[in-house]
Motif scaffolding. Sequence first.
Motif, PDB file in Angstrom:
ATOM      1  N   ASP A  58       2.823   8.430  -7.307  1.00 17.87           N
ATOM      2  CA  ASP A  58       2.091   7.502  -8.274  1.00 17.87           C
ATOM      3  C   ASP A  58       1.977   5.989  -7.861  1.00 17.87           C
ATOM      4  OD1 ASP A  58       2.042   9.744  -9.806  1.00 17.87           O
ATOM      5  OD2 ASP A  58       3.842   9.346 -10.992  1.00 17.87           O
ATOM      6  N   ASN A  59       2.805   5.554  -6.793  1.00 12.84           N
ATOM      7  CA  ASN A  59       2.433   4.411  -6.526  1.00 12.84           C
ATOM      8  C   ASN A  59       0.944   3.863  -5.844  1.00 12.84           C
ATOM      9  OD1 ASN A  59       2.521   2.037  -4.283  1.00 12.84           O
ATOM     10  ND2 ASN A  59       4.577   1.982  -5.376  1.00 12.84           N
ATOM     11  N   GLU A  60       0.456   2.874  -6.463  1.00 12.15           N
ATOM     12  CA  GLU A  60      -1.051   2.594  -6.151  1.00 12.15           C
ATOM     13  C   GLU A  60      -1.216   2.324  -4.423  1.00 12.15           C
ATOM     14  OE1 GLU A  60      -4.506  -0.631  -7.226  1.00 12.15           O
ATOM     15  OE2 GLU A  60      -2.506  -0.693  -8.113  1.00 12.15           O
ATOM     16  N   LEU A  61      -0.250   1.462  -3.772  1.00 10.68           N
ATOM     17  CA  LEU A  61      -0.150   1.298  -2.555  1.00 10.68           C
ATOM     18  C   LEU A  61      -0.156   2.701  -1.626  1.00 10.68           C
ATOM     19  CD1 LEU A  61       1.304  -2.177  -2.030  1.00 10.68           C
ATOM     20  CD2 LEU A  61      -0.937  -1.459  -1.694  1.00 10.68           C
ATOM     21  N   CYS A  62       0.735   3.482  -1.753  1.00  9.15           N
ATOM     22  CA  CYS A  62       1.089   4.738  -1.349  1.00  9.15           C
ATOM     23  C   CYS A  62      -0.291   5.540  -1.441  1.00  9.15           C
ATOM     24  CB  CYS A  62       2.290   5.295  -1.747  1.00  9.15           C
ATOM     25  SG  CYS A  62       3.604   4.667  -1.679  1.00  9.15           S
ATOM     26  N   LYS A  78      -3.129   4.489  -1.815  1.00 12.20           N
ATOM     27  CA  LYS A  78      -4.333   4.242  -0.944  1.00 12.20           C
ATOM     28  C   LYS A  78      -4.195   4.142   0.332  1.00 12.20           C
ATOM     29  CE  LYS A  78      -6.774  -0.406  -0.382  1.00 12.20           C
ATOM     30  NZ  LYS A  78      -6.446  -1.953  -0.792  1.00 12.20           N
ATOM     31  N   PHE A  79      -2.834   4.265   0.856  1.00 16.73           N
ATOM     32  CA  PHE A  79      -2.468   4.703   2.251  1.00 16.73           C
ATOM     33  C   PHE A  79      -3.007   6.154   2.718  1.00 16.73           C
ATOM     34  CE2 PHE A  79       0.196   6.240   5.445  1.00 16.73           C
ATOM     35  CZ  PHE A  79       0.496   5.353   6.322  1.00 16.73           C
ATOM     36  N   ILE A  80      -2.970   6.983   1.929  1.00 18.61           N
ATOM     37  CA  ILE A  80      -3.272   8.394   2.319  1.00 18.61           C
ATOM     38  C   ILE A  80      -4.737   8.450   2.533  1.00 18.61           C
ATOM     39  CG2 ILE A  80      -3.510  10.765   1.367  1.00 18.61           C
ATOM     40  CD1 ILE A  80      -1.070  10.196  -0.438  1.00 18.61           C
ATOM     41  N   THR A  81      -5.600   7.605   1.769  1.00 16.62           N
ATOM     42  CA  THR A  81      -7.004   7.717   2.019  1.00 16.62           C
ATOM     43  C   THR A  81      -7.744   6.606   2.667  1.00 16.62           C
ATOM     44  OG1 THR A  81      -7.135   6.270   0.133  1.00 16.62           O
ATOM     45  CG2 THR A  81      -7.357   8.473  -0.746  1.00 16.62           C
ATOM     46  N   SER A  82      -7.020   5.722   3.476  1.00 16.31           N
ATOM     47  CA  SER A  82      -7.344   4.723   4.514  1.00 16.31           C
ATOM     48  C   SER A  82      -7.489   5.296   5.657  1.00 16.31           C
ATOM     49  CB  SER A  82      -6.568   3.552   4.319  1.00 16.31           C
ATOM     50  OG  SER A  82      -6.476   3.052   3.156  1.00 16.31           O
ATOM     51  N   ASN A  83      -8.195   4.449   6.576  1.00 18.74           N
ATOM     52  CA  ASN A  83      -8.308   4.851   8.103  1.00 18.74           C
ATOM     53  C   ASN A  83      -7.178   4.125   8.820  1.00 18.74           C
ATOM     54  OD1 ASN A  83      -8.463   1.916   8.095  1.00 18.74           O
ATOM     55  ND2 ASN A  83     -10.853   2.368   8.707  1.00 18.74           N
TER      56      ASN A  83
END
Length: 1474
Positions: free
Chosen positions: A34-38, A40-45
Motif C-alpha cells: 500500500d505504500n505509495e513510493l513502493c 510507484k517503484f513497480i511502474t517506473s523505468n
Amino acid sequence: MNSNTLRIRGSENKNTRVNITFDEVILPDNYKCDNELCTKFITSNAEGQLTILKQILYTVKDNCDHDIVHFLVVTYLSADSKHPAKCMITRYVTKNNYFQNQFSDILTHELEVLINKQHSGPKSYSDLVCKVGSCTENFPAGADAVKNLEIKLAQYFTDCLTCCIATLSDTQPLSPTAKNEIFNVAHSTLRLLLYLVQRVNDENTAKLISMFSQIRASLKSLIFDGDSPMDTKSVCGILYVYMHLMENGADSWVDILDTTKNACAVTDMLENDSARLSLYSAIVTVIPMSKLQIKIANAPACVLLTHNILDIGDRSSAESTLILGVTRTLVQICKGLDHSHATGLLLLDGLFVFVWSHLEHYTDSVQHLTAQALGYIIKYCARLKREGNEEAMNKLFATLTSLDRSRKMESPKSTETFAKGELDIVLWFIKYNINAQTPNFRQLVLSAMKKFIKRFESSYKVLSRENGANAGPNEGQTNYLRFVTDLRALCFDSLLKGANYSRRHVALQILVWLENVQLDGHYDRVWTEVQVEALLYHLSDSYDINKALALELLTRCPEELLKLKQYSTSLELQDILSEASSVKPTDCVSAVHKLKLLRSKLPAHIVPGTDSTIPSKVKFALLGILLKEAQKQLAVCQQSIVYGARNAPMYGILHCIGHALEPIAPFGIPADSLTAVMQTLVDTCVQVCACAGSVLASAAPEGLLPDVAPQNATCDSAGGYIRLEDGREVTAQMVLLCAWRSVKEVSLILSTVASQVLLHDELRPASLRLGLVRSIGEQFTALLTETKHRGAFEQALVITELQVKANARSFDSCMNALLRVAREAACEQSRCHGLNVLRALFRNSQLDDYVGAHVGAGLLVALMGFESGTWIIPLFKAMVEGSRIQQQNAILQERNSATLLFSALMVRIFGVQRSKDSENLSVRNRMTGRIFFLRYPQLYDFMLILKLLDTPPENLPIDRETQRRLASLFRKSVWILTQCSGNTPCYVIADEYIKIINVLIRRFDTLLEETFINEIQNYLNDLIFNNGKLEKNPGKELCLSNATYLYIITLNIYNKVDEICQFVRKCLSHHVYEVVLAVLNYLLILYGKLDIENPFQQHLNEISHKNTIKLHKLDSKHELSEKNGVKPLKEDSESLPSELIVLDVLRKDAKYIEILCEILKCSKYLECTQKCLRLITLEPDTQINIINAKENKDIVKSKTELSATDDIILDTLIRYIENEHENLTHIYLASLSDFLSRRIKEKNFMSMRILDALRLIFACSLSDNCCDTRSVVVEFLEENLQLLREFDLGKLSEEDQFEFKATLWATVVTILEDEDESIRARSSHIISRLSSSQSHHVIASRAMDFLLGIVRNDTKHSVALLTAIALLDFKAEVCMNDDINDECRVFDQNERYNADLEETIWARACAAAVATPTAHARAHVHAVVHSAAYRSTFERLCGDHITAYTSLIEGRRNVPEINPKIEIFYYNLGVPQT
C-alpha cells in the motif's frame, strides 16, 4: 562477466562515449504493497526506480515498518546480481545495524517460500541458486538468512544437483549451450553446498551428514562425466574431501592416499584419472603443507601425493584439460614448498621433469602456470641455499642446463652450437621414437628433426670458421662428425625387413635430409654394400613415399657399388619387366622406381655402348622396349582376357610407359622416329581399350567371367573362377582388375600425350597431331559413354580447363548439369552414371577449391537417391553347359551409386576418419550443427523436416481434458493386446502397440495412470506365459521379447522389487529363447555390462541410472529419520529403486545361480550361452558352478575339497578355453584368471599346475585371439607378473623351470607388441614396474630394453630365454612371397596383419644381448636350442623357426618361406661371412 548481469548498450548521445544502463527490477506478480513510493517503484523505468529507492532508503530510519523492509527484501531478491538496486540495498543494510535482524528474518521467510516451490528442471532451480549465492557474498544479513535455512537449503541444493544430472543423462541430445547452462547451475550449487558444509551449526551436523550419500552420488556422476568442466570437477573434489573430513575426522584425508585403507566409497571415486585428480587437488587445497609431512607407506604424504599427480600427467599428456588441472595442482604444491622444509628436496626431481616438458606447452595457460611453478621452485632453492643447503640449487642448475639444450632449436640464433650431451639426447630420442605409430606425433618428430638438421648444418659452419680452414677438426667438430655418423648408422639399422612403416619412413626421410647436409672439409660419407642392399629392398616397400625416398638415396650412392655387386634385389632389365608384369598392382610401382634407377645410374642396362650416355636416347630406347612388351601382352589378352589376367595383365607395363614418358622434353631423337613412337603408342592404347571393353561395358563387371576362355580350362560356377590347364585359378576379380586398371593407365597415358607431347612442333606433320588428338578425344568419349565401371576413367576426367585457367566458368556449368542429370534424368542408367561422375569429382584432391560450392547440392542428390526403389544387385543366373558359363547381365540401379557419393561427400566434409571407433570420432572428424548449416544452408530445411517427422516433441504440455481423452483412446485400443489370446492372434500389430506404450511411458510419464498400467501388466503377463493357439506365428518371438522388456519397465517404475525378482526367475525358465534373452539382457544392464541395442534396453538403462541417484536420496532420508527416532514410512521403503536391490535379492537366493547354470546347460544359442556365462562369472567363486553346469553332472561336489577341486577346475577351464566358441573364450579366461590370481596370492598352488595355465595364457596372448581375450591376459599379468617372477620353482625339473620362464616372458613380449594401443601401453607399464631403476612409465620401445635387461640378468637361462624371444612365433605373417595364393597377391593384405609388430627388431636386439658376436655364438645357440632340457619348449614356442635356423647353420640359405627375422638373428650372432 555473465551476460545476464550487465548489459552494455551503445549510447544514442554522440557526446557520451559509453552509457551503461540496466533493466528495471520486476517484482513478483503476487507482491502487494500500500505504500505509495513502493507502488510507484513497480511502474517506473530503471532510472526512476533507482531514484525512488534512494528516497525510500533516505527515509527508512524514520519509517522502518514491516512493509518497507519487506519491500526491500523482495526488491533485493528480484534484482540481478550486479544490479545497482541490489548493491544499494546491500550497502545500506550492512552499514545500519538497527534493522539487520528484521531484514534477515523477512529474507529467511522469502527464501523458505522459494524453497517450497515445485521445480521442473535445472532452469527453475537456477533462480534461487543465484539469489542464495548473492546472499553469501559479503552480506552479513544474507548470510544469517542462509544459516537459518542451512538444512533446507542443503536438501534443496542436493535435489538441484540430482535434477541437473538426470537432465544430462537423458538420452535426448542437448546442445552445447544447453549443457553449459546446466553445468553452470551445477557449479554454483556445488559452491553453495561447500559454503554450507564449511559453516554448518554443530546441532545440524548430523542432519547434513545424512545427506552425504546422495551428494556423493551426484559428485561421482559429475566427476565421471567427460563433458563436465575441470573447474566443476575441482569443486566436486573439494566438497568430497570436506564431507569426508566431517564424517571421519580431521586426519581422515589419509584414506584417499593410502590404498591399503581405502574405503569402498573412496575406491569408487578413484576409478579414473579425472576423479583421482579432483581428489588429489582437493587435498592440496584443503590440507596445509605442514600436515602433509606425515608418512604414508614409509613416504611423506606430500611426496606420495605429488607422485600420483605426476603419474596422471604422464598418462594423460595428450588431454589438455587434464594437463591444465595437473599444472594448477602442482603450482599449489610448489607454492607450499617453503613450508615443507627438507622434504621438498624429495619432490624436486619429479617437478623438474614436469616443468621442463611443459614450459612450452601448446596451451598458453599451461605455459604460464608452469612458469609460476618454476618461480616458486627457484624461491625454495634460494631459501635452502641461504640456510646452507646447496643440494636444491645444484639440482636446479642441472635442470636449467638441460632446459637450455632443448630450447636451442627454437632460439632466434640459428647458428648456436650444440654440445656433445645435447647431440646424444637427440640420438636417444630418435632411437626410441622412430617407430611411433601415431601419425601426428610422427609428423611432429619429423618437423623437429628437419629444423634440427638445418640448425646443425648452420652451426657446424660457425665451428669451421672459428677453427680455421686448414686446421684439423676440433672437439666440437669431432662431436658433430661423430653424431652424423651415428645418426646415419641408426637410420640404416632401422631399414630392416619387418620394420613397421613409421620406422622405415622416418629413417629414410632423415637419411635424405642428411645427404643434403654440407659438412665441408672433414666429412666423407661412407657407403657400404649392406646399406645399398637395404635401400634396394625398400624400392619394393608397400608405401610409395618410402619407395621414392629410397630411390632418391640410391641416386646419391657411388655407381661402383651398384655395378660391381649382384644384390638380392635384381636390377636386370628383364627381371624388372617380369616384376612389372605381376598381377599385384604394387609390384609395377616398384618396377617404375627400379627403371628410374637404371636410367639415372645404370643406363648401360637399357642401351649398351655410347648411347647410354645420352639421356634422351636412353629414355626412348626404354619406351620402345616397354611398348614391345605391352604389345606382346595385348596379343595374349586379345586371344583370351581370362588367360591374360593371369599371365599378361598389361596394366603394370602400361604404368611403366606412363612414367617413362617423363620428362616430356627435350625429345632428342629424329622427328620421324618420334612420330612413329607416338603413333604406335596411341594405337596400342586404343587397342587395349577395345580389348578390355567387353568387361567394362558390362552392367555388373564385378562378377563377370567372359566366355572367351583358353582351351583346356575348366569352370567352377559355384566358386566363381576358371581353372587354367596348369592348375592355377583366375577369378572374376582378377579379370576386372586387369581390365579397369589397364584402361585407367591408358587414360593417363593418353591425357599426357594430348596435353603435353602433341603440343611440340617436333611432332610433324601438323595433320598427324590433329589426327592423334581426334583419336584420343574419340577414345575418351567412348569411355565416358560406354564404360560402366567408373574407375576406368575417373582420373582422366579431371584433365579439364581447370589445369589451364584458374577461373574456369564452364566447370560450374558442368557440375550443375551433372547434378541435374543425377537428380532428374528419366533414365535410371543416366542417373547412376551422373552419380558416379560426381563422386569422382568430389573425391579428387586437385578440385578442392572448385567443388566446395557444390557439396550441399551433392548431399541433397545423394540423400534423395536413397529413395530409389532398389540397390545395385548383380543377378547371376549361371548355367553350366560342358565347360562354359553363361551369365545374365546385372541390373544397374542407383541406390548403390548414391551411397558411394554420400560416402565421398562425408570424407570431403569431415575428413578421413582418424579413429577406428566409429562411435567415438576424433575431434577433427566432427563439426557443430551451427557451422555445418552455415556452410550448407540448403540442407537445413531438408534435415529439419526429417527431424520433425522422426522425433516427437519433448516436454509437451498436456491439459487435463486432453490427457483424459488420450487415456480413453489408449484404453479403447487395448484390444490389440487382448486379441493375442484369441484363435488367430496377430503378434506383429501387438508388437507395435507395445513399442508405442514404451514410448509413452518414457516420454510422457504422466499420461498413463497407474490403473491403466496395472491393466497392461495383466495383459502382458497373459501374453508372455499363456501360449497362443498357434505355435507357429510370424513375429511371435520378437513380440514376447518386447513384452518382457515392457513388463520389467512397468515394475521398475513402481519399484515392485519382489514382483521383479519373481518375474525374472519365471522368465529365466521360459521355453521361448527370446524371453530368456530379454531377462539376461536386463540383468546385464543392472551390472552395467550390456551394449545397448534397442529402445527398451535404453529405457531400462535410463531408469537404472536415475534410480541410482534416487537411492542415495532416499537413504539419506531414512538415515535422518532413524537418527531423529522416527521409523521410516512403509511407502518410503517400498519406493526404493528396484533394480539396485534386485541383484542383492537374487544373490541371496541360492536358486538364482542354479537357474543360470540350468540355462547354460540347456541353451542351444550362442548369444544366450555367452550372456548367461557372463552373468555367472560376474559373481565371485563360481568356477565350480560353471563346470558342473557344462558337464551336466556334479564333477566337483564340494568347495571344501581344495586339493582335489583345484586340478579339476584348472583342467576343465583350460579345455573350455581351447575348445569352446571364440566368443566365449575371454569369459572362460577371465574366470580362470580370477581363480589363478587367488591361488597365486594364497601360495597354495603347485608350480607345475601354474605352468599348465601359463601355456594357455600365452596362446591367448597371440594375435589370432580377439581384443577382449588379449585384454584379459594383460589384466592377469598386471596383477600377477611380479608374483610369478618370485614364484618358487625349486620343485620343478630343469626343463620345466625353463619352460615356465620362457612362456612367461614370451607372453609379456606378445602383449608388448600387440596391435591395440591400450594393450601396448598397459604392457609397458607392467614392465616399468619391474625395473628398479625406472620410476615412471615408458613407451613400448623403451620397455623392450628393460625387459631384455631383466632377461639377460637371469644367471641360469639367459641365453636360452633370449633365443626363445628372438625365434618366438607370433602367429603373424611378416612378409609375403610369390608362392602364395594369387587372389591375395591381387588385393593387398597388409591391413590383415599387426602393423606395429617388429619381430626383426626383437631378433636383432636379442642377438646383441646374447653375447659379443663371434664365430662360435651361432653354434652355441644351435646347441642350446637342441639341448634335451630346452628343445621341447623351443618347439612349442618357436615352431618352424627352429627348423629354419637349423637350415642356416647347415648352410641352406635359400629357403623361400623363411621368416626374415631368422636370418637377421643368425647374421647378428656371428661375424658376417663372405
